[in-house]
Design an enzyme around this catalytic site. Structure first.
Site, PDB file in Angstrom:
ATOM      1  N   GLU A 131      48.470  19.981 -60.483  1.00 54.85           N
ATOM      2  CA  GLU A 131      49.667  19.412 -59.863  1.00 54.85           C
ATOM      3  C   GLU A 131      50.054  18.083 -60.499  1.00 54.85           C
ATOM      4  OE1 GLU A 131      52.856  19.445 -58.094  1.00 54.85           O
ATOM      5  OE2 GLU A 131      51.567  20.797 -56.945  1.00 54.85           O
ATOM      6  N   GLY A 189      55.902  -2.554 -67.384  1.00 57.09           N
ATOM      7  CA  GLY A 189      54.797  -1.609 -67.412  1.00 57.09           C
ATOM      8  C   GLY A 189      55.197  -0.154 -67.328  1.00 57.09           C
ATOM      9  N   LYS A 207      56.091  18.881 -70.018  1.00 58.43           N
ATOM     10  CA  LYS A 207      56.296  19.237 -68.613  1.00 58.43           C
ATOM     11  C   LYS A 207      57.250  20.421 -68.478  1.00 58.43           C
ATOM     12  CE  LYS A 207      55.448  14.461 -67.243  1.00 58.43           C
ATOM     13  NZ  LYS A 207      56.052  13.171 -66.832  1.00 58.43           N
TER      14      LYS A 207
END
Length: 430
Positions: A131, A189, A207
């Protein structure tokens, strides 16, 4: 009844995500035990630099010998958060061979060699959960694998990279250029020191391969995904999108072709209407829009990166894997029965937004329109502006095969009246 012998977990990697997984396992130990039906505890933590202080991790558990850790007979589940292809691939397959199930967040490995991992898990009667590999904490993989298993998914359209969405959002909301927005993302970041995987679309493409494989029950590899990054997106593109009532997003698009005989998977910047649900996804958030026959249109939204969100997804998978171990059951394996071919980008039907730098003289528009017609591409709208010998044409097409649109652009570049093709962007979501 709760089993007294704890389930043992081997943690591979203790960086931003791994350390958060270890922390949650410790601080939420009682809740996890109640949800699983047995205590769960770390058997060991494999790292590259053992001397680094890791708050909340017992130094006695730290090891540099990951290979020995996954071979231990008492390990029930291996959590892999080191990333990359090797040694992750060997460690995961070794874990299966020695009877452990695996929870991984490794999108690159799954997109590159997912079928091999699934086959190894099947052979050894183990689970493979991932997941966290797509969109971090957003529940997406499990709904596609399980909740929509009885439905027919036709399209998956989404923003699956937070760094690029932050950059495009800043360009849209503040007028910043690409370089300036990237600098801000790095300072906050969101972007790595080397942002290539994000800004060139590699992360989103991995993905997309995973999502397409699950959604269409077909093996889709990273090489099957058409990929374009956002480094060429300019402030002028953003402004032009606004004039059209659109915004620019880096989209992962996986869909069945019109005849249902093949699928496509692609990642590229695109203009989408402001009324589309994905247009309002701001900052570093992710969102995925799923279209299926029975369920209709579904949208999944939330933080798609970061230590805590990713650890949340990892822990959810860990609970599932541990429950299965305890009950002698297995979770869903690979579903690739459809074996649909993946069509090349040239066969994708889409629309283009094209900005042309042209000479400011009579007949230019007619010549450009003729070029589109010769390649079978119909023009939807044209906007023309010019001053002191400089002129611009902004053309938005109707839907056409991508190969025809690409051929049109090449022909336009060869016209004497076209000084340059300033930008090309697809239009989606209508």
């Amino acid at each position: 009844m709760m089993r007294t012998r704890p389930l043992k977990v081997a943690l591979l990697g203790c960086g931003v995500v791994g350390s958060e997984v270890a922390r949650i396992m410790t601080t939420h130990a009682e809740d996890l035990a109640a949800r699983i039906g047995a205590p769960v505890e770390l058997a060991g933590v494999a790292v590259r630099r053992p001397d680094r202080v890791r708050e909340g991790v017992d130094p006695a558990l730290v090891t540099t010998d990951a290979a020995a850790l996954v071979r231990r007979a008492d390990v029930d589940v291996v959590v892999e958060v080191i990333g990359g292809l090797e040694p992750a691939r060997k460690l995961i397959t070794s874990a299966f061979e020695h009877g452990a199930s695996v929870v991984t967040a490794n999108k690159a490995l799954l997109a590159e060699d997912g079928p091999t991992l699934h086959e190894a898990a099947e052979k050894h009667g183990a689970d493979l959960y991932y997941e966290a590999a797509v969109a971090a904490a957003i529940p997406l993989v499990r709904p596609l694998r399980e909740s929509l298993a009885g439905d027919k998914v036709n399209r998956v359209l989404g923003i699956v990279n937070g760094t690029t969405n932050f950059i495009l959002d800043r360009m849209d909301s503040t007028g910043a250029g690409y370089a300036e927005a990237l600098d801000e993302a790095t300072a906050l970041g969101y972007a790595e020191a080397d942002p290539t995987a994000d800004v060139e679309g590699f992360d989103a493409a991995a993905k997309a391969a995973i999502l397409a494989g699950i959604a269409f029950h077909t093996r889709v590899r990273l090489d099957d995904v058409h990929r374009e990054g956002l480094t060429e997106v300019t402030s002028a593109d953003i402004a032009s999108a606004k004039r059209m009532g659109c915004t620019v997003k880096l989209l992962a698009i996986c869909e069945r072709t019109a005849d249902g005989r093949s699928v496509t998977a692609r990642v590229h910047p695109a203009m989408i209407p402001l009324g589309h649900p994905l247009a309002g996804v701001r900052e570093a958030y992710n969102a995925v829009f799923v279209e299926s026959d029975a369920a209709g249109q579904l949208m999944f939204y939330g933080p798609g990166a970061g230590g805590s969100p990713t650890a949340s997804a990892v822990l959810g998978d860990l609970v599932a894997a541990c429950r299965n171990k305890l009950n002698g059951a297995r979770g869903p394996g690979e579903s690739a029965y459809a074996q649909l071919p993946v069509s090349p980008m040239g066969e994708v039907v889409t629309r283009y937004h094209i900005s042309l730098d042209v000479t400011d003289k009579p007949g230019v528009l007619a010549q450009v329109a003729t070029t589109f017609a010769e390649h079978g591409v119909s023009i939807d709208t044209v906007r023309q502006q010019g001053k002191d010998g400089d002129a611009w044409l902004v053309v938005v097409t109707h839907s056409a095969p991508d190969s025809a649109l690409s051929a049109t652009v090449e022909a336009l570049r060869g016209l004497d009246t076209v000084r340059g093709v300033a930008s090309i962007m697809r239009v989606e979501g209508e």
